[in-house]
Design a protein around this motif. Structure first.
Motif, PDB file in Angstrom:
ATOM      1  N   ASN A   1       0.817  -1.213   0.000  1.00 35.62           N
ATOM      2  CA  ASN A   1       0.000   0.000   0.000  1.00 35.62           C
ATOM      3  C   ASN A   1       0.853   1.267   0.000  1.00 35.62           C
ATOM      4  N   LYS A   2       2.156   1.108  -0.211  1.00 36.33           N
ATOM      5  CA  LYS A   2       3.047   2.274  -0.185  1.00 36.33           C
ATOM      6  C   LYS A   2       2.860   3.124  -1.436  1.00 36.33           C
ATOM      7  N   CYS A   3       3.182   4.405  -1.321  1.00 38.43           N
ATOM      8  CA  CYS A   3       3.033   5.299  -2.468  1.00 38.43           C
ATOM      9  C   CYS A   3       4.161   5.073  -3.472  1.00 38.43           C
ATOM     10  N   ASP A   4       3.922   5.525  -4.715  1.00 37.06           N
ATOM     11  CA  ASP A   4       4.883   5.301  -5.795  1.00 37.06           C
ATOM     12  C   ASP A   4       6.258   5.883  -5.471  1.00 37.06           C
ATOM     13  N   ARG A   5       6.269   7.058  -4.864  1.00 31.72           N
ATOM     14  CA  ARG A   5       7.550   7.724  -4.613  1.00 31.72           C
ATOM     15  C   ARG A   5       8.386   6.947  -3.582  1.00 31.72           C
ATOM     16  N   GLU A   6       7.732   6.427  -2.540  1.00 30.82           N
ATOM     17  CA  GLU A   6       8.487   5.653  -1.554  1.00 30.82           C
ATOM     18  C   GLU A   6       9.121   4.414  -2.186  1.00 30.82           C
ATOM     19  N   ILE A   7       8.374   3.746  -3.067  1.00 28.43           N
ATOM     20  CA  ILE A   7       8.906   2.565  -3.746  1.00 28.43           C
ATOM     21  C   ILE A   7      10.128   2.931  -4.586  1.00 28.43           C
ATOM     22  N   ILE A   8      10.032   4.073  -5.275  1.00 26.65           N
ATOM     23  CA  ILE A   8      11.175   4.534  -6.085  1.00 26.65           C
ATOM     24  C   ILE A   8      12.391   4.780  -5.213  1.00 26.65           C
ATOM     25  N   TYR A   9      12.219   5.525  -4.135  1.00 22.97           N
ATOM     26  CA  TYR A   9      13.344   5.863  -3.269  1.00 22.97           C
ATOM     27  C   TYR A   9      13.967   4.613  -2.643  1.00 22.97           C
ATOM     28  N   LYS A  10      13.112   3.697  -2.228  1.00 24.72           N
ATOM     29  CA  LYS A  10      13.617   2.471  -1.592  1.00 24.72           C
ATOM     30  C   LYS A  10      14.480   1.674  -2.553  1.00 24.72           C
ATOM     31  N   ASN A  11      14.014   1.515  -3.773  1.00 33.34           N
ATOM     32  CA  ASN A  11      14.748   0.708  -4.749  1.00 33.34           C
ATOM     33  C   ASN A  11      15.924   1.454  -5.367  1.00 33.34           C
ATOM     34  N   ALA A  12      15.927   2.789  -5.233  1.00 37.97           N
ATOM     35  CA  ALA A  12      17.067   3.582  -5.711  1.00 37.97           C
ATOM     36  C   ALA A  12      18.140   3.705  -4.639  1.00 37.97           C
TER      37      ALA A  12
END
Length: 329
Positions: free
Chosen positions: A48-59
């Motif tokens: 349920n995480k937002c798109d930006r958090e997913i980006i930052y986590k994987n970056a």
């Protein structure tokens, strides 16, 4: 569960059962990394995480670490401790209740209780042309009536009345339903229970007639305690699974493309546990800031003013300054 806790024997754990339970936990006190297959891996509890958090986590953006409110730390610890005892109680059901124990804990192929790490799976999916993985370790898998059920357990610190009121109104939380939807894709089990326990307990004796307790805080009703434990049944449909896979495929594609999406109002509703909030704010464009402030102004003049959703936006906007645009990841 009520039958179990009402029994005097519930205060005593069988040594053989308890030893097996804790030995299993010891066996899984280790770090097991994901396979190095280059795929974005989503944890079921984080779908349920937002798109930006997913980006930052994987970056590999550095997570923010700072002192928290002590009460929050104790609340997290309380939740972790209670689920451990809840699981230990579950495996005592058969011994304490006999044939009345209609829910029992399933076992894995290796003979372990189907709890968390012992039950964990990771599976690769290809959806809408995008490959990614989902991993899940449910709080438990239960045997019931010749079939299996998914089991998730959640503590609530808001209070008995608040917990029951919310469940009466809207049922299980959306993010919890997303979690079990992800689990259904991995384990092939569509049904289950999300059990909510209030960390506030009813008064030891009835408080219905106590004048010093406000009506809105009384924990007894009609001669009985208000329930501090609620089980919400769920059934996962094909549409629920497809909707989840659509969202995860979209997020995985953003990661592979290195694309940070523009901030939206909905994203500001998911910042409470995000470890990248400062970075997110620092990388906003002036146009994004202006858009959020416009929404804030409109909400402040509406019937949504300073209610839950508006408060989340106000909290996000704290520390966001014009002309303070940061560097992207």
């Amino acid at each position: 569960m009520d039958a179990y806790y009402a029994s005097p024997s519930a205060s005593f754990h069988d040594n053989t059962i308890a030893r097996r339970f804790y030995q299993q936990r010891l066996n899984h006190l280790k770090f097991t990394p994901y396979p190095k297959d280059g795929l974005v891996t989503f944890g079921a509890s984080g779908t349920n995480k937002c798109d930006r958090e997913i980006i930052y986590k994987n970056a590999k953006v550095k997570a923010e670490k700072s002192d928290d409110l002590p009460s929050r730390g104790r609340q997290r610890r309380l939740g972790s401790a209670v689920i451990e005892y809840f699981q230990l109680d579950l495996i005592h059901m058969k011994k304490r209740l006999g044939d009345k124990a209609i829910f029992t804990v399933a076992e894995t192929e290796s003979g372990e209780f189907a709890f968390e790490d012992a039950a964990q799976l990771r599976k690769v999916f290809e959806h809408n042309g995008v490959k990614f993985a989902i991993t899940a370790k449910p709080d438990g898998i239960l045997d019931y009536d010749n079939k299996q059920l998914l089991f998730e357990y959640k503590t609530k610190a808001t209070g008995i009345i608040e917990m029951n009121g919310k469940l009466d109104y809207s049922g299980a939380q959306d993010d919890h339903l997303q979690q079990v939807t992800a689990e259904s894709l991995l384990f092939g089990i569509r049904e289950g229970l999300i059990v909510y326990e209030s960390t506030q307990k009813p008064s030891w004796f009835s408080d219905e007639d106590k004048k010093n307790v406000p009506k809105t805080r009384k924990t007894w009703r009609d001669g009985s305690p208000i329930s501090d434990l609620r089980a919400e049944y769920f059934y996962i449909t094909d549409d629920m699974q497809t909707k989840l896979l659509d969202g995860l495929a979209k997020q995985a594609a953003l990661v592979y493309n290195g694309e940070v999406p523009e901030i939206t109002f909905d994203m500001t509703q998911k910042c409470g546990f995000c470890p990248f909030t400062k970075h997110c704010k620092a990388t906003l464009s002036d146009a994004e800031k202006a858009k959020l402030r416009e929404i804030d102004s409109k909400m402040a003049l509406s019937n949504m003013a300073y209610k839950y959703q508006h408060n989340n936006l106000v909290e996000y906007l704290k520390g966001v300054r014009e002309g303070d645009e940061g560097e992207a990841i």
